[in-house]
Design an enzyme around this catalytic site. Structure first.
Site, mmCIF file in Angstrom:
data_model
loop_
_atom_site.group_PDB
_atom_site.id
_atom_site.type_symbol
_atom_site.label_atom_id
_atom_site.label_comp_id
_atom_site.label_asym_id
_atom_site.label_seq_id
_atom_site.Cartn_x
_atom_site.Cartn_y
_atom_site.Cartn_z
ATOM 1 N N TYR A 1 -26.753 -53.260 -22.553
ATOM 2 C CA TYR A 1 -27.805 -53.717 -23.463
ATOM 3 C C TYR A 1 -29.174 -53.672 -22.797
ATOM 4 C CZ TYR A 1 -24.577 -55.262 -27.092
ATOM 5 O OH TYR A 1 -23.649 -55.295 -28.098
ATOM 6 N N GLU B 1 -19.029 -60.216 -28.310
ATOM 7 C CA GLU B 1 -18.141 -59.291 -27.608
ATOM 8 C C GLU B 1 -17.398 -59.980 -26.463
ATOM 9 O OE1 GLU B 1 -20.977 -56.202 -26.790
ATOM 10 O OE2 GLU B 1 -21.277 -55.912 -28.943
ATOM 11 N N TYR C 1 -7.823 -50.029 -34.875
ATOM 12 C CA TYR C 1 -7.824 -48.744 -34.176
ATOM 13 C C TYR C 1 -7.818 -48.966 -32.671
ATOM 14 C CZ TYR C 1 -12.837 -49.871 -33.882
ATOM 15 O OH TYR C 1 -14.042 -50.502 -33.653
ATOM 16 N N GLN D 1 -12.283 -42.936 -31.599
ATOM 17 C CA GLN D 1 -11.469 -43.986 -32.197
ATOM 18 C C GLN D 1 -10.424 -43.359 -33.117
ATOM 19 O OE1 GLN D 1 -15.079 -44.397 -32.162
ATOM 20 N NE2 GLN D 1 -14.576 -45.376 -30.210
ATOM 21 N N GLY E 1 -6.655 -37.838 -47.451
ATOM 22 C CA GLY E 1 -6.409 -37.089 -46.233
ATOM 23 C C GLY E 1 -5.918 -37.964 -45.100
ATOM 24 N N VAL E 2 -6.497 -37.758 -43.906
ATOM 25 C CA VAL E 2 -6.072 -38.514 -42.732
ATOM 26 C C VAL E 2 -6.495 -39.977 -42.818
ATOM 27 C CG1 VAL E 2 -8.117 -38.117 -41.293
ATOM 28 C CG2 VAL E 2 -5.849 -38.271 -40.219
ATOM 29 N N PRO F 1 -4.652 -45.896 -41.158
ATOM 30 C CA PRO F 1 -4.616 -47.358 -41.041
ATOM 31 C C PRO F 1 -3.811 -48.008 -42.162
ATOM 32 C CG PRO F 1 -6.753 -46.649 -41.859
ATOM 33 C CD PRO F 1 -6.012 -45.403 -41.449
ATOM 34 N N PHE G 1 -14.537 -43.651 -41.427
ATOM 35 C CA PHE G 1 -14.397 -43.098 -40.089
ATOM 36 C C PHE G 1 -15.748 -42.607 -39.579
ATOM 37 C CE2 PHE G 1 -9.677 -41.795 -40.750
ATOM 38 C CZ PHE G 1 -9.300 -43.113 -40.576
#
Length: 403
Positions: free
Chosen positions: A94, A136, A189, A206, A275-276, A280, A396
């Site tokens: 940061y 975080e 993910y 990811q 599709g893909v 998830p 995504f």
């Protein structure tokens, strides 16, 4: 921040709307020139196609627009925090980003960037950085404290590599150290890191976890991308397909992400994918089945054709064995005519399902696919009267949607 500083930040909103991408483009160019080691952290494919510059410009604008009450951005901040943890972003990063961002504001705005304005933006950035670092830190601690958990990067061995369709292959990843893996929430993910000789860089990407949590391995299901092999987009996915074989080693960060199945609710679940984007949602479906959930599940998926339709047979078998699971499949062009039951020609259109009457009442909707796909489904659901809080979606790549 004091009142005068907030006013100065707010006064830059119109400039950010008009020149935000120019600012973020200058920022990334400057940062990579002075700190080239960060190229190993950032997705250089999204740098090349401009998606990352656009996403950052939107984020900076949103922060400026809501500087009086940043709490309205809590969902966006949480999503970014998960992404940062998955990339092993630490407080020292940061400081580097802040230095280059403030310098870029001064260099792009020129004389308009008064010392007072730069000081206001520095204060705003430092407050945001403190908020993000705190969020975080909690995510890192949670990841490290659970059984099988870790922070940073951990080596995994590809023990199985299974072709699911002409385009999508699953990779079964086991910890190289022989330990257990942390559980995750269905829908989350992992970040995977590989060295790319073409770029002389490590690159992270990811990938959604496509199976239910099991404590032993993670499964990701990856689409091979067509196009120029020298283009950074798809380079990790294609390298997984072409060069990473069973027995190969990859590095993973712990599971992350705020797109997840609410396992505490009893409501019906509608899983809508293109599709893909089904990956998830497969995790959610497998979790509901493996835990003997009584929740009604409607699986709605769109694919170009059966050859590229991954997991076609496994999902059909689940639907056949479990009466609470129903599936509806859309293909660009059907191979048979008339249409077989539950199969439709064209793009995914929830109105096709008997004008929406086949959609269960009071359901929660989980949507994943390309941005235009998500936008259409959300708009159609809104038109059908589905409340916004019942609609959950995952885009995504860098976030560009606000629907």
């Amino acid at each position: 921040m004091n009142t005068d500083q907030k006013a100065l930040v707010t006064a830059t909103v119109n400039t950010l709307r008009e020149h935000g991408v120019a600012l973020t483009t200058h920022f990334y160019r400057r940062m990579f020139e002075h700190n080239p080691e960060l190229k190993n952290v950032f997705n250089m494919g999204n740098q090349q196609n401009g998606k990352q510059q656009m996403a950052l410009a939107m984020a900076v604008l949103a922060y400026a627009e809501n500087i009086e009450d940043p709490s309205v951005l809590v969902h966006a901040v949480t999503k970014i925090g998960h992404k940062h943890v998955s990339l092993d972003i630490r407080p020292e990063h940061y400081a580097i980003v802040g230095r280059h961002l403030i310098a870029s504001i001064g260099e792009v705005l020129g004389d308009a960037a008064t010392p007072e304005l730069l000081d206001a933006w520095a204060t705003a950035y430092n407050e945001l950085a403190g908020l993000m670092s705190g969020l975080e830190s909690g995510l890192y601690q949670k990841a490290a404290n659970q059984e099988g958990g870790w922070t940073g990067w951990r080596p995994f061995t590809v023990k199985r590599k299974v072709a699911e369709s002409d385009e999508i292959t699953s990779f079964y990843l086991y910890p190289t150290d022989g330990g257990r893996v942390a559980d995750f929430q269905p829908g989350q993910y992992v970040s995977l890191k590989l060295f790319l000789p073409e770029l002389n860089l490590f690159q992270p990407r990811q990938y959604s976890l496509s199976s239910a949590p099991n404590g032993e391995y993670y499964r990701i299901s990856v689409k091979k991308e067509a196009g120029n092999p020298q283009h950074p987009n798809g380079m990790i996915s294609n390298r997984l397909h072409d060069f990473v074989e069973e027995g190969g080693i990859v590095e993973l960060a712990a599971p992350a992400g705020d797109f997840m199945l609410d396992t505490a609710k009893p409501t019906p679940v509608v899983l809508v994918s293109g599709g893909v984007g089904q990956t998830p949602l497969l995790s959610m479906l497998e979790h509901l089945i493996s835990t003997n959930s009584p929740r009604e599940v409607l699986w709605v998926h769109g694919s170009r054709n059966p050859q590229v339709h991954a997991f076609r047979q496994p999902v059909a078998e689940l639907a056949a064995r479990h009466e609470q699971v129903q599936q509806h499949i859309f293909y660009d062009k059907l191979a048979t005519s008339p249409e077989q039951e539950g199969h439709y020609q064209g793009i995914v259109d929830l109105n096709t399902l008997n004008g929406g009457t086949l959609l269960p009442a009071d359901a929660d909707y989980y949507i994943c696919g390309p941005a235009p796909f998500i936008r259409k489904q959300v708009q159609d659901l809104a038109a059908l009267g589905v409340p916004r809080e019942a609609i959950h979606f995952e885009e995504f790549g860098p976030a560009t949607l606000s629907v």
